[in-house]
Write an enzyme that holds these catalytic residues in place. Structure first.
Site, PDB file in Angstrom:
ATOM      1  N   SER A  66      30.219  31.012  -1.868  1.00  0.00           N
ATOM      2  CA  SER A  66      30.407  31.169  -0.421  1.00  0.00           C
ATOM      3  C   SER A  66      31.364  32.283  -0.057  1.00  0.00           C
ATOM      4  O   SER A  66      31.611  32.542   1.118  1.00  0.00           O
ATOM      5  CB  SER A  66      30.918  29.889   0.211  1.00  0.00           C
ATOM      6  OG  SER A  66      31.004  28.853  -0.672  1.00  0.00           O
ATOM      7  N   THR A 197      35.097  29.051   2.715  1.00  0.00           N
ATOM      8  CA  THR A 197      35.828  30.299   2.936  1.00  0.00           C
ATOM      9  C   THR A 197      37.097  30.216   2.135  1.00  0.00           C
ATOM     10  O   THR A 197      37.701  29.140   2.065  1.00  0.00           O
ATOM     11  CB  THR A 197      36.225  30.406   4.427  1.00  0.00           C
ATOM     12  OG1 THR A 197      35.037  30.495   5.212  1.00  0.00           O
ATOM     13  CG2 THR A 197      37.104  31.604   4.705  1.00  0.00           C
ATOM     14  N   THR A 215      34.754  35.439   3.464  1.00  0.00           N
ATOM     15  CA  THR A 215      33.608  34.525   3.350  1.00  0.00           C
ATOM     16  C   THR A 215      32.309  35.302   3.491  1.00  0.00           C
ATOM     17  O   THR A 215      32.288  36.406   4.028  1.00  0.00           O
ATOM     18  CB  THR A 215      33.675  33.442   4.453  1.00  0.00           C
ATOM     19  OG1 THR A 215      32.646  32.477   4.248  1.00  0.00           O
ATOM     20  CG2 THR A 215      33.507  34.024   5.840  1.00  0.00           C
ATOM     21  N   ARG A 225      25.140  36.917  13.083  1.00  0.00           N
ATOM     22  CA  ARG A 225      26.071  35.801  13.315  1.00  0.00           C
ATOM     23  C   ARG A 225      27.433  36.108  12.675  1.00  0.00           C
ATOM     24  O   ARG A 225      27.523  36.532  11.536  1.00  0.00           O
ATOM     25  CB  ARG A 225      25.492  34.529  12.704  1.00  0.00           C
ATOM     26  CG  ARG A 225      26.352  33.272  12.889  1.00  0.00           C
ATOM     27  CD  ARG A 225      27.205  32.967  11.676  1.00  0.00           C
ATOM     28  NE  ARG A 225      27.861  31.663  11.798  1.00  0.00           N
ATOM     29  CZ  ARG A 225      28.827  31.237  10.982  1.00  0.00           C
ATOM     30  NH1 ARG A 225      29.241  31.992   9.989  1.00  0.00           N
ATOM     31  NH2 ARG A 225      29.376  30.071  11.167  1.00  0.00           N
ATOM     32  N   VAL A 226      28.488  35.890  13.454  1.00  0.00           N
ATOM     33  CA  VAL A 226      29.850  36.039  12.950  1.00  0.00           C
ATOM     34  C   VAL A 226      30.513  34.669  13.065  1.00  0.00           C
ATOM     35  O   VAL A 226      30.426  34.033  14.115  1.00  0.00           O
ATOM     36  CB  VAL A 226      30.625  37.087  13.777  1.00  0.00           C
ATOM     37  CG1 VAL A 226      32.104  37.079  13.420  1.00  0.00           C
ATOM     38  CG2 VAL A 226      30.024  38.473  13.573  1.00  0.00           C
ATOM     39  N   GLY A 227      31.157  34.228  12.013  1.00  0.00           N
ATOM     40  CA  GLY A 227      31.817  32.924  12.029  1.00  0.00           C
ATOM     41  C   GLY A 227      33.244  33.029  12.529  1.00  0.00           C
ATOM     42  O   GLY A 227      33.669  34.030  13.113  1.00  0.00           O
ATOM     43  N   ASP A 228      33.997  31.977  12.267  1.00  0.00           N
ATOM     44  CA  ASP A 228      35.395  31.926  12.710  1.00  0.00           C
ATOM     45  C   ASP A 228      36.330  32.721  11.804  1.00  0.00           C
ATOM     46  O   ASP A 228      37.405  33.139  12.236  1.00  0.00           O
ATOM     47  CB  ASP A 228      35.873  30.463  12.722  1.00  0.00           C
ATOM     48  CG  ASP A 228      35.731  29.800  11.351  1.00  0.00           C
ATOM     49  OD1 ASP A 228      34.809  30.168  10.589  1.00  0.00           O
ATOM     50  OD2 ASP A 228      36.548  28.918  11.035  1.00  0.00           O
ATOM     51  N   THR A 248      38.773  26.427   7.519  1.00  0.00           N
ATOM     52  CA  THR A 248      37.467  26.566   6.858  1.00  0.00           C
ATOM     53  C   THR A 248      36.540  25.496   7.413  1.00  0.00           C
ATOM     54  O   THR A 248      37.000  24.425   7.813  1.00  0.00           O
ATOM     55  CB  THR A 248      37.611  26.423   5.330  1.00  0.00           C
ATOM     56  OG1 THR A 248      36.312  26.505   4.734  1.00  0.00           O
ATOM     57  CG2 THR A 248      38.269  25.125   4.910  1.00  0.00           C
ATOM     58  N   GLY A 249      35.263  25.801   7.442  1.00  0.00           N
ATOM     59  CA  GLY A 249      34.314  24.805   7.934  1.00  0.00           C
ATOM     60  C   GLY A 249      33.299  25.403   8.879  1.00  0.00           C
ATOM     61  O   GLY A 249      33.000  26.605   8.800  1.00  0.00           O
ATOM     62  N   ASP A 250      32.794  24.570   9.759  1.00  0.00           N
ATOM     63  CA  ASP A 250      31.733  24.978  10.678  1.00  0.00           C
ATOM     64  C   ASP A 250      32.273  25.929  11.747  1.00  0.00           C
ATOM     65  O   ASP A 250      32.694  25.535  12.825  1.00  0.00           O
ATOM     66  CB  ASP A 250      31.138  23.713  11.321  1.00  0.00           C
ATOM     67  CG  ASP A 250      29.988  24.041  12.250  1.00  0.00           C
ATOM     68  OD1 ASP A 250      29.688  25.235  12.437  1.00  0.00           O
ATOM     69  OD2 ASP A 250      29.401  23.102  12.802  1.00  0.00           O
TER      70      ASP A 250
HETATM   71  N1  ASP Z   1      34.061  29.044   8.402  1.00  0.00           N
HETATM   72  C1  ASP Z   1      33.032  29.741   7.696  1.00  0.00           C
HETATM   73  C2  ASP Z   1      31.990  30.206   8.654  1.00  0.00           C
HETATM   74  O1  ASP Z   1      31.605  29.431   9.514  1.00  0.00           O
HETATM   75  C3  ASP Z   1      32.418  28.929   6.627  1.00  0.00           C
HETATM   76  C4  ASP Z   1      33.337  27.940   5.941  1.00  0.00           C
HETATM   77  O2  ASP Z   1      34.523  28.127   5.872  1.00  0.00           O
HETATM   78  O3  ASP Z   1      32.870  26.904   5.467  1.00  0.00           O
HETATM   79  O4  ASP Z   1      31.527  31.301   8.511  1.00  0.00           O
END
Ligand code: ASP
Length: 337
Positions: A66, A197, A215, A225-228, A248-250
């Site tokens: 990841s 991440t 990540t 798409r850009v994440g957090d 980290t996460g959604d």
């Molecule tokens: N936060 C990351 C994203 O949504 C992925 C993750 O950390 O699980 O791109």
């Protein structure tokens, strides 16, 4: 005495009475990244160097698939990268998002911080900037990411992040056309295998803190798409007068709440790191009870904590710590709530 023991002794002795600094802490059990960051501090590197080296180790090792190249192919099969680095002394930062064909996303983020007046570059333009700064461009696809993409196509493009389109995105691949809001049930896509991440925080013994993330985002994301992770205050935040946090996460959900910024502000108000982390998670939970996510927090005295939202597949969250208590990284865990 080994060289690393000599460095350890020099950095950790004499210790400052009221602090547990220096400190490196990072999300997940990415031990080699922690070790790389700690070794960088031991060798006299700065906290920014430590954050960069820690993230880069994960990028090279493709931590969990990841971080770095060859993971999380998007809807078109391409791997793209997001990264952030922030200096808690100067509040300077650099972020890169949707970076294509360059492996070292954290290096590009740092180059943006150090060689531009901007804070974030994205997409093909970020790749061009990276090339101009001397980064190598190459295909980030691997046999594994190609296979993930092929299986996804064979499985009618599931999971899928489209909504209110025709044909039904829970059953069919693109092309799609928009349709009126069909009030589709909210879908829970994310699981422990579709993303992760590295978020890392490094303090030196004088209290200078830096934080960063790297990540490849979310598997089968819509291109662009850009994440957090590259969003300051969401993926990470650092302020040497208080501390730092990294999440980290959604990311699609988490970025709406700037959890890293919130946690740092809680610590500024005197909350201890574990409680600050819990408050940041609770804020998101109030609106998205089943989101997948976790956060690490550390304050300027070197105290730290973590918190996570309890969902199937995430009952306990693992993170790594290096400080003067041990010459090797320590695996820590917290029960999700
Ligand atoms: N936060 C990351 C994203 O949504 C992925 C993750 O950390 O699980 O791109």
């Amino acid at each position: 005495m080994s060289t690393s023991m000599i460095y350890f002794t020099l950095m950790c002795f004499p210790t400052f009475a009221q602090t547990s600094l220096p400190l490196v802490i990072n999300t997940w059990s990415f031990k080699n990244a922690t070790a790389a960051a700690w070794a960088t501090l031991q060798a006299g590197g700065s906290v920014l160097d430590a954050v960069e080296k820690g993230c880069d180790r994960c990028q090279e090792e493709q931590c969990d698939g990841s971080v770095g190249y060859g993971g999380s192919p998007d809807e078109s099969g391409e791997t793209t990268l997001d990264a952030l680095i922030m200096d808690g002394n100067t509040m300077e930062m650099g972020a890169v998002a949707d970076l294509k064909r360059v492996k070292n996303a954290i290096g590009v983020a740092r180059a943006i911080m150090e060689h531009t007046e901007h804070s974030m570059l994205v997409g093909e333009s970020a790749t061009l900037f990276a090339e101009n700064m001397g980064f190598v461009t190459e295909d980030l696809t691997t046999a594994k990411s190609l296979d993930m993409f092929t299986q996804w196509l064979k499985g009618s493009c599931q999971p899928n992040y489209r909504k209110n389109v025709f044909p039904n995105p829970t059953k069919s691949c693109r092309p799609y056309k928009p349709v009126a809001n069909t009030r589709m049930e909210k879908r829970l896509h994310t699981n422990i295998h579709s993303h992760d991440t590295i978020g890392i925080i490094a303090f030196d013994r004088y209290g200078h803190v830096a934080a960063g993330t790297s990540t490849n985002g979310l598997t089968h994301k819509i291109p662009g798409r850009v994440g957090d992770s590259p969003i300051v205050g969401a993926g990470a935040y650092a302020d040497s007068s208080v501390g730092a946090a990294a999440a980290t996460g959604d990311g699609d959900v988490m970025m709406r709440f700037l959890p890293s910024f919130l946690a740092v502000e809680m610590m500024r108000a005197g909350t201890d790191p574990s409680a600050a982390c819990e408050m940041a998670i609770s804020r998101i939970k109030r609106h998205y009870a089943d989101f997948f996510g976790a956060i690490i927090c550390a304050n300027a005295t070197g105290h730290y904590g973590a918190a996570c939202n309890k969902v199937p597949g995430l009952l306990q969250f693992h993170y790594m710590v290096s400080n003067c208590e041990s010459d090797t990284p320590l695996l820590k865990s917290v029960e999700c709530f």
